[in-house]
Design a protein around this motif. Structure first.
Motif, PDB file in Angstrom:
ATOM      1  N   ALA A 220      22.239 -38.922   0.606  1.00 26.17           N
ATOM      2  CA  ALA A 220      23.568 -38.300   0.545  1.00 26.17           C
ATOM      3  C   ALA A 220      23.714 -37.273   1.667  1.00 26.17           C
ATOM      4  O   ALA A 220      24.764 -37.206   2.326  1.00 26.17           O
ATOM      5  CB  ALA A 220      23.777 -37.645  -0.814  1.00 26.17           C
ATOM      6  N   PHE A 221      22.664 -36.497   1.910  1.00 26.82           N
ATOM      7  CA  PHE A 221      22.689 -35.552   3.025  1.00 26.82           C
ATOM      8  C   PHE A 221      22.798 -36.314   4.344  1.00 26.82           C
ATOM      9  O   PHE A 221      23.622 -35.987   5.203  1.00 26.82           O
ATOM     10  CB  PHE A 221      21.425 -34.682   3.010  1.00 26.82           C
ATOM     11  CG  PHE A 221      21.263 -33.852   4.250  1.00 26.82           C
ATOM     12  CD1 PHE A 221      22.002 -32.697   4.416  1.00 26.82           C
ATOM     13  CD2 PHE A 221      20.384 -34.234   5.260  1.00 26.82           C
ATOM     14  CE1 PHE A 221      21.868 -31.923   5.574  1.00 26.82           C
ATOM     15  CE2 PHE A 221      20.235 -33.481   6.418  1.00 26.82           C
ATOM     16  CZ  PHE A 221      20.988 -32.321   6.574  1.00 26.82           C
TER      17      PHE A 221
ATOM     18  N   LYS B 233      23.925 -39.260   4.984  1.00 28.57           N
ATOM     19  CA  LYS B 233      25.190 -39.981   5.161  1.00 28.57           C
ATOM     20  C   LYS B 233      26.247 -39.102   5.817  1.00 28.57           C
ATOM     21  O   LYS B 233      27.121 -39.589   6.525  1.00 28.57           O
ATOM     22  CB  LYS B 233      25.682 -40.502   3.810  1.00 28.57           C
ATOM     23  CG  LYS B 233      26.907 -41.373   3.904  1.00 28.57           C
ATOM     24  CD  LYS B 233      27.284 -41.972   2.568  1.00 28.57           C
ATOM     25  CE  LYS B 233      28.500 -42.868   2.713  1.00 28.57           C
ATOM     26  NZ  LYS B 233      28.911 -43.459   1.445  1.00 28.57           N
ATOM     27  N   GLU B 234      26.138 -37.806   5.616  1.00 29.44           N
ATOM     28  CA  GLU B 234      27.125 -36.879   6.169  1.00 29.44           C
ATOM     29  C   GLU B 234      26.758 -36.362   7.557  1.00 29.44           C
ATOM     30  O   GLU B 234      27.502 -35.579   8.138  1.00 29.44           O
ATOM     31  CB  GLU B 234      27.314 -35.699   5.212  1.00 29.44           C
ATOM     32  CG  GLU B 234      27.839 -36.110   3.835  1.00 29.44           C
ATOM     33  CD  GLU B 234      29.118 -36.932   3.910  1.00 29.44           C
ATOM     34  OE1 GLU B 234      30.026 -36.559   4.690  1.00 29.44           O
ATOM     35  OE2 GLU B 234      29.209 -37.956   3.192  1.00 29.44           O
ATOM     36  N   GLN B 235      25.628 -36.782   8.080  1.00 32.31           N
ATOM     37  CA  GLN B 235      25.197 -36.347   9.416  1.00 32.31           C
ATOM     38  C   GLN B 235      25.689 -37.343  10.467  1.00 32.31           C
ATOM     39  O   GLN B 235      25.979 -38.491  10.157  1.00 32.31           O
ATOM     40  CB  GLN B 235      23.665 -36.244   9.464  1.00 32.31           C
ATOM     41  CG  GLN B 235      23.078 -35.307   8.431  1.00 32.31           C
ATOM     42  CD  GLN B 235      23.735 -33.948   8.432  1.00 32.31           C
ATOM     43  OE1 GLN B 235      23.797 -33.285   9.467  1.00 32.31           O
ATOM     44  NE2 GLN B 235      24.244 -33.534   7.281  1.00 32.31           N
TER      45      GLN B 235
ATOM     46  N   ASP C 113      24.308 -43.610   7.689  1.00 36.22           N
ATOM     47  CA  ASP C 113      25.078 -42.554   8.363  1.00 36.22           C
ATOM     48  C   ASP C 113      26.177 -43.082   9.276  1.00 36.22           C
ATOM     49  O   ASP C 113      26.868 -42.286   9.908  1.00 36.22           O
ATOM     50  CB  ASP C 113      24.135 -41.637   9.145  1.00 36.22           C
ATOM     51  CG  ASP C 113      23.397 -42.341  10.268  1.00 36.22           C
ATOM     52  OD1 ASP C 113      23.668 -43.526  10.529  1.00 36.22           O
ATOM     53  OD2 ASP C 113      22.527 -41.703  10.877  1.00 36.22           O
TER      54      ASP C 113
ATOM     55  N   HIS D 103      25.780 -40.148  13.286  1.00 37.90           N
ATOM     56  CA  HIS D 103      24.980 -41.371  13.408  1.00 37.90           C
ATOM     57  C   HIS D 103      23.852 -41.175  14.414  1.00 37.90           C
ATOM     58  O   HIS D 103      24.004 -40.526  15.430  1.00 37.90           O
ATOM     59  CB  HIS D 103      25.880 -42.530  13.840  1.00 37.90           C
ATOM     60  CG  HIS D 103      25.195 -43.863  13.826  1.00 37.90           C
ATOM     61  ND1 HIS D 103      24.384 -44.278  12.811  1.00 37.90           N
ATOM     62  CD2 HIS D 103      25.214 -44.883  14.717  1.00 37.90           C
ATOM     63  CE1 HIS D 103      23.925 -45.485  13.073  1.00 37.90           C
ATOM     64  NE2 HIS D 103      24.420 -45.874  14.237  1.00 37.90           N
TER      65      HIS D 103
ATOM     66  N   HIS E  28      33.866 -45.806   7.466  1.00 39.06           N
ATOM     67  CA  HIS E  28      33.146 -45.715   6.204  1.00 39.06           C
ATOM     68  C   HIS E  28      32.869 -47.106   5.639  1.00 39.06           C
ATOM     69  O   HIS E  28      31.981 -47.266   4.815  1.00 39.06           O
ATOM     70  CB  HIS E  28      33.924 -44.870   5.197  1.00 39.06           C
ATOM     71  CG  HIS E  28      33.739 -43.408   5.423  1.00 39.06           C
ATOM     72  ND1 HIS E  28      32.584 -42.742   5.090  1.00 39.06           N
ATOM     73  CD2 HIS E  28      34.554 -42.481   5.984  1.00 39.06           C
ATOM     74  CE1 HIS E  28      32.691 -41.476   5.407  1.00 39.06           C
ATOM     75  NE2 HIS E  28      33.876 -41.289   5.957  1.00 39.06           N
TER      76      HIS E  28
ATOM     77  N   THR F 299      29.939 -41.637   9.461  1.00 34.81           N
ATOM     78  CA  THR F 299      30.369 -40.404  10.112  1.00 34.81           C
ATOM     79  C   THR F 299      30.741 -40.642  11.569  1.00 34.81           C
ATOM     80  O   THR F 299      31.382 -39.806  12.163  1.00 34.81           O
ATOM     81  CB  THR F 299      29.262 -39.333  10.038  1.00 34.81           C
ATOM     82  OG1 THR F 299      28.101 -39.837  10.681  1.00 34.81           O
ATOM     83  CG2 THR F 299      28.962 -38.965   8.611  1.00 34.81           C
TER      84      THR F 299
END
Length: 196
Positions: A97-98, A100-102, A37, A104, A44, A40
């Motif tokens: 995947a979920f 990774k978008e949240q 994560d 840190h 990246h 975010t």
């Protein structure tokens, strides 16, 4: 990663080459995956490094399995079958995947993520769960010393932080050295046990 490997080796005390490979590979993956994560909150590039290193750890474990003829892959397929194995991998990737978008140190640093990812690993092969969970927990435990809060009880607000160290400071180097030393000693003890 070194702390996760050291923790997995210390807790599981591998008694065979295949258990050693699992402790290093799956314990290392468990310790690494939480930081997927970072993309975010930082760059990246860091998340891509974590993903690449995770893939490298798995590839190394697969290579060692073939090199030492431990039969880990065959046992996974025999125990779970292709359907469960594929479902578990897709579940694991979906959770990551979920995560990774949240932000840190939120979902991917929580007890909820530990449970969900451990369940996904268990679908793939239940024998791997202990290695993964120990690696994951070691990551959470070390991050608690950081100055930024870790949302262990995600989705609840707030978090835990002892506020002792920054992420990329001296403490990071100390943990790396300590993890490397403990993992090295555990490896030496493993070889001694194997030779007896």
């Amino acid at each position: 990663m070194t702390v996760g490997i050291a923790a997995a080796l210390a807790v599981t005390q591998p008694a065979s080459v295949s258990e050693m490979i699992l402790a290093v590979g799956i314990g290392g993956l468990g310790a690494l995956i939480s930081d997927i994560d970072v993309g975010t909150s930082a760059s990246h590039k860091d998340a891509d490094k974590i993903t690449g290193l995770s893939v490298a750890v798995i590839a190394l474990a697969l290579f060692l399995d073939k090199f030492f003829h431990t039969g880990i892959i065959n046992r996974v397929i025999y125990s779970s079958g292709y359907g469960k194995m594929i479902f578990g991998i897709l579940l694991f990737v979906g959770i990551c995947a979920f995560g990774k978008e949240q932000p840190h140190r939120s979902f991917m640093h929580s007890i909820l993520a530990l449970i969900l990812l451990s369940c996904a690993v268990g679908v793939i092969w239940k024998n791997a769960v202990i290695y993964f969970a120990v690696g994951f927990i070691s990551h959470l435990a070390t991050d608690i010393f950081n100055k930024r809060r870790v949302r262990l009880l995600y989705p609840l607000k707030g978090g835990v932080s002892l506020g002792w160290f920054h992420a990329y400071g001296l403490a990071n180097t100390i943990l790396f050295v300590m993890g490397s030393v403990v993992a090295g000693l555990e490896s030496v003890f493993f070889v001694i046990r194997m030779l007896q």
